[in-house]
Motif scaffolding. Sequence first.
Motif, mmCIF file in Angstrom:
data_model
loop_
_atom_site.group_PDB
_atom_site.id
_atom_site.type_symbol
_atom_site.label_atom_id
_atom_site.label_comp_id
_atom_site.label_asym_id
_atom_site.label_seq_id
_atom_site.Cartn_x
_atom_site.Cartn_y
_atom_site.Cartn_z
ATOM 1 N N HIS A 20 0.746 -1.252 -0.029
ATOM 2 C CA HIS A 20 0.176 0.086 -0.074
ATOM 3 C C HIS A 20 0.818 1.545 0.071
ATOM 4 C CE1 HIS A 20 -3.172 2.671 1.167
ATOM 5 N NE2 HIS A 20 -2.605 3.243 2.225
ATOM 6 N N TYR A 21 1.943 1.278 0.724
ATOM 7 C CA TYR A 21 2.809 2.390 0.772
ATOM 8 C C TYR A 21 3.375 2.808 -0.531
ATOM 9 C CZ TYR A 21 2.729 2.271 5.985
ATOM 10 O OH TYR A 21 2.307 2.097 7.222
ATOM 11 N N LEU A 22 3.964 1.662 -1.245
ATOM 12 C CA LEU A 22 4.533 1.740 -2.505
ATOM 13 C C LEU A 22 3.508 2.255 -3.619
ATOM 14 C CD1 LEU A 22 6.615 -1.458 -2.974
ATOM 15 C CD2 LEU A 22 7.445 0.881 -2.682
ATOM 16 N N ARG A 23 2.320 1.798 -3.315
ATOM 17 C CA ARG A 23 1.403 2.313 -4.474
ATOM 18 C C ARG A 23 1.026 3.795 -4.252
ATOM 19 N NH1 ARG A 23 -2.507 -3.090 -3.967
ATOM 20 N NH2 ARG A 23 -1.509 -4.186 -5.823
ATOM 21 N N LYS A 24 1.174 4.034 -2.939
ATOM 22 C CA LYS A 24 0.776 5.450 -2.652
ATOM 23 C C LYS A 24 1.758 6.601 -2.979
ATOM 24 C CE LYS A 24 -0.820 8.089 1.417
ATOM 25 N NZ LYS A 24 -1.103 8.244 2.702
ATOM 26 N N LYS A 25 2.964 5.944 -3.049
ATOM 27 C CA LYS A 25 4.016 6.705 -3.457
ATOM 28 C C LYS A 25 4.176 6.758 -4.918
ATOM 29 C CE LYS A 25 7.038 7.075 0.776
ATOM 30 N NZ LYS A 25 8.101 6.904 1.030
ATOM 31 N N LEU A 26 4.040 5.423 -5.863
ATOM 32 C CA LEU A 26 4.416 5.586 -7.037
ATOM 33 C C LEU A 26 3.326 4.978 -8.076
ATOM 34 C CD1 LEU A 26 7.470 3.151 -6.410
ATOM 35 C CD2 LEU A 26 7.661 5.597 -6.761
ATOM 36 N N GLY A 27 2.106 5.077 -7.384
ATOM 37 C CA GLY A 27 1.009 4.524 -8.207
ATOM 38 C C GLY A 27 0.437 3.307 -7.926
ATOM 39 N N ARG A 28 -0.789 3.262 -8.261
ATOM 40 C CA ARG A 28 -1.458 1.804 -8.059
ATOM 41 C C ARG A 28 -0.733 0.610 -8.699
ATOM 42 N NH1 ARG A 28 -4.612 -0.262 -4.834
ATOM 43 N NH2 ARG A 28 -5.720 -2.473 -5.383
ATOM 44 N N ASP A 29 -0.199 0.925 -10.107
ATOM 45 C CA ASP A 29 0.128 0.127 -10.933
ATOM 46 C C ASP A 29 1.467 -0.403 -10.764
ATOM 47 O OD1 ASP A 29 -2.340 0.008 -12.419
ATOM 48 O OD2 ASP A 29 -1.421 1.596 -13.982
ATOM 49 N N CYS A 30 2.187 -0.142 -9.749
ATOM 50 C CA CYS A 30 3.653 -0.251 -9.469
ATOM 51 C C CYS A 30 3.609 -1.954 -8.909
ATOM 52 C CB CYS A 30 4.316 0.782 -8.632
ATOM 53 S SG CYS A 30 3.999 0.619 -6.939
ATOM 54 N N VAL A 31 2.697 -2.275 -8.381
ATOM 55 C CA VAL A 31 2.659 -3.558 -7.792
ATOM 56 C C VAL A 31 1.391 -4.108 -8.375
ATOM 57 C CG1 VAL A 31 2.870 -5.008 -5.774
ATOM 58 C CG2 VAL A 31 4.182 -2.908 -5.879
ATOM 59 N N LYS A 32 1.375 -5.323 -8.751
ATOM 60 C CA LYS A 32 0.206 -6.072 -9.223
ATOM 61 C C LYS A 32 -0.243 -7.238 -8.337
ATOM 62 C CE LYS A 32 -1.637 -8.388 -13.483
ATOM 63 N NZ LYS A 32 -2.869 -7.578 -13.278
ATOM 64 N N THR A 33 -1.485 -7.271 -8.049
ATOM 65 C CA THR A 33 -1.963 -8.166 -7.228
ATOM 66 C C THR A 33 -2.279 -9.497 -7.976
ATOM 67 O OG1 THR A 33 -2.792 -6.662 -5.507
ATOM 68 C CG2 THR A 33 -3.645 -8.921 -5.398
ATOM 69 N N ILE A 34 -1.790 -10.834 -7.700
ATOM 70 C CA ILE A 34 -2.314 -12.036 -8.444
ATOM 71 C C ILE A 34 -3.084 -12.707 -7.379
ATOM 72 C CG2 ILE A 34 -1.413 -13.913 -9.840
ATOM 73 C CD1 ILE A 34 -0.692 -11.430 -10.898
ATOM 74 N N ARG A 35 -4.284 -12.577 -7.676
ATOM 75 C CA ARG A 35 -5.199 -13.250 -6.344
ATOM 76 C C ARG A 35 -5.020 -14.644 -6.143
ATOM 77 N NH1 ARG A 35 -9.015 -9.904 -5.181
ATOM 78 N NH2 ARG A 35 -9.830 -8.156 -6.662
ATOM 79 N N GLY A 36 -4.964 -14.921 -4.900
ATOM 80 C CA GLY A 36 -4.748 -16.082 -4.425
ATOM 81 C C GLY A 36 -3.232 -16.747 -4.171
ATOM 82 N N ILE A 37 -2.420 -15.845 -4.954
ATOM 83 C CA ILE A 37 -1.144 -16.165 -5.004
ATOM 84 C C ILE A 37 -0.220 -15.128 -4.096
ATOM 85 C CG2 ILE A 37 0.828 -16.829 -6.454
ATOM 86 C CD1 ILE A 37 -0.953 -17.605 -8.783
ATOM 87 N N GLY A 38 -0.383 -13.905 -4.592
ATOM 88 C CA GLY A 38 0.757 -12.822 -3.885
ATOM 89 C C GLY A 38 0.666 -11.716 -4.923
ATOM 90 N N TYR A 39 1.973 -11.270 -4.907
ATOM 91 C CA TYR A 39 2.293 -9.990 -5.632
ATOM 92 C C TYR A 39 3.285 -9.996 -6.770
ATOM 93 C CZ TYR A 39 -0.459 -7.639 -1.885
ATOM 94 O OH TYR A 39 -1.045 -7.457 -0.971
ATOM 95 N N ARG A 40 3.371 -9.377 -7.729
ATOM 96 C CA ARG A 40 4.680 -9.057 -8.554
ATOM 97 C C ARG A 40 4.571 -7.682 -9.136
ATOM 98 N NH1 ARG A 40 3.459 -10.523 -14.778
ATOM 99 N NH2 ARG A 40 4.862 -8.678 -14.772
ATOM 100 N N LEU A 41 5.913 -7.460 -9.732
ATOM 101 C CA LEU A 41 6.013 -6.134 -10.348
ATOM 102 C C LEU A 41 4.959 -5.556 -11.244
ATOM 103 C CD1 LEU A 41 8.160 -3.939 -9.890
ATOM 104 C CD2 LEU A 41 9.266 -4.682 -12.040
ATOM 105 N N GLY A 42 4.689 -4.544 -11.186
ATOM 106 C CA GLY A 42 3.599 -3.836 -12.364
ATOM 107 C C GLY A 42 4.043 -3.924 -13.593
ATOM 108 N N PRO A 43 3.334 -3.802 -14.680
ATOM 109 C CA PRO A 43 3.915 -3.915 -15.951
ATOM 110 C C PRO A 43 4.847 -2.671 -16.376
ATOM 111 C CG PRO A 43 1.464 -3.009 -15.968
ATOM 112 C CD PRO A 43 1.678 -3.615 -14.510
ATOM 113 N N LEU A 44 5.898 -3.069 -16.877
ATOM 114 C CA LEU A 44 6.930 -2.207 -17.360
ATOM 115 C C LEU A 44 6.547 -1.622 -18.889
ATOM 116 C CD1 LEU A 44 10.007 -4.243 -16.295
ATOM 117 C CD2 LEU A 44 8.741 -2.398 -15.133
ATOM 118 N N SER A 45 6.500 -0.307 -18.996
ATOM 119 C CA SER A 45 6.383 0.392 -20.310
ATOM 120 C C SER A 45 7.371 0.300 -21.060
ATOM 121 C CB SER A 45 5.587 1.741 -20.150
ATOM 122 O OG SER A 45 6.644 2.531 -19.239
#
Length: 222
Positions: free
Chosen positions: A197-222
């Motif tokens: 949550h802290y990272l998303r607040k500072k860098l935008g919601r897309d910086c970390v992607k939630t994978i439901r039932g598994i965990g997290y991964r880095l958000g998409p790189l442009s």
Amino acid sequence: MADRPRILLVEDDARLSAMLLQLLETEGYDLVLARDGQRALHEGLTQPSDIIVLDRGLPLIEGLDVLNRLRSRGVLTPALVLSALGNPADRVEGLDRGAEDYLAKPFDIDELLARIRALLRRHHATVPVLTVPGGSLDVGSRLVTVTTGGIVTLSEREGQLLERLARRPQQVFSRDDLLATVFPDADDLGVVDTYVHYLRKKLGRDCVKTIRGIGYRLGPLS
């Protein structure tokens, strides 16, 4: 690089550790002392250092085992093994198991200081800059340079979490894995969600992607 480089000194001999503390502090280093392998592992996982000076014959966890565990958790801090085990086979084992340098006891003080300076130069010449969504992360300073302009400063744990995700941008990390590797001193999975949550607040919601039932991964790189 901090104004005063930080050394994690791992040594159980009271007289030697006292001498090294005084010597290295006089040379301008900040010191943290661990007298056994378990404490060394905790300090290495929870507090960033520029150099680890590590004895082998430690209580609780042997020095090279400490180093192996740190490396398996992604801690790449350069390590100088300082040990009475100094024959060629011992040095080879130490280097093969993750140490960047190896110095046998008894040692020359000027040589020890020179080796520490050399490790610091190599370490800070190779501190990586990682690509993250919308910018880049300087691992050493924990600064994110945003492509649209500006710089975002991360806390120590925010930086460690983002670094963990950014080093393997295609991997999905379970919350258990992130808790163990980024927050080893915590026992509540909620701390992972809080720092996401802290990272998303500072860098935008897309910086970390939630994978439901598994965990997290880095958000998409442009």
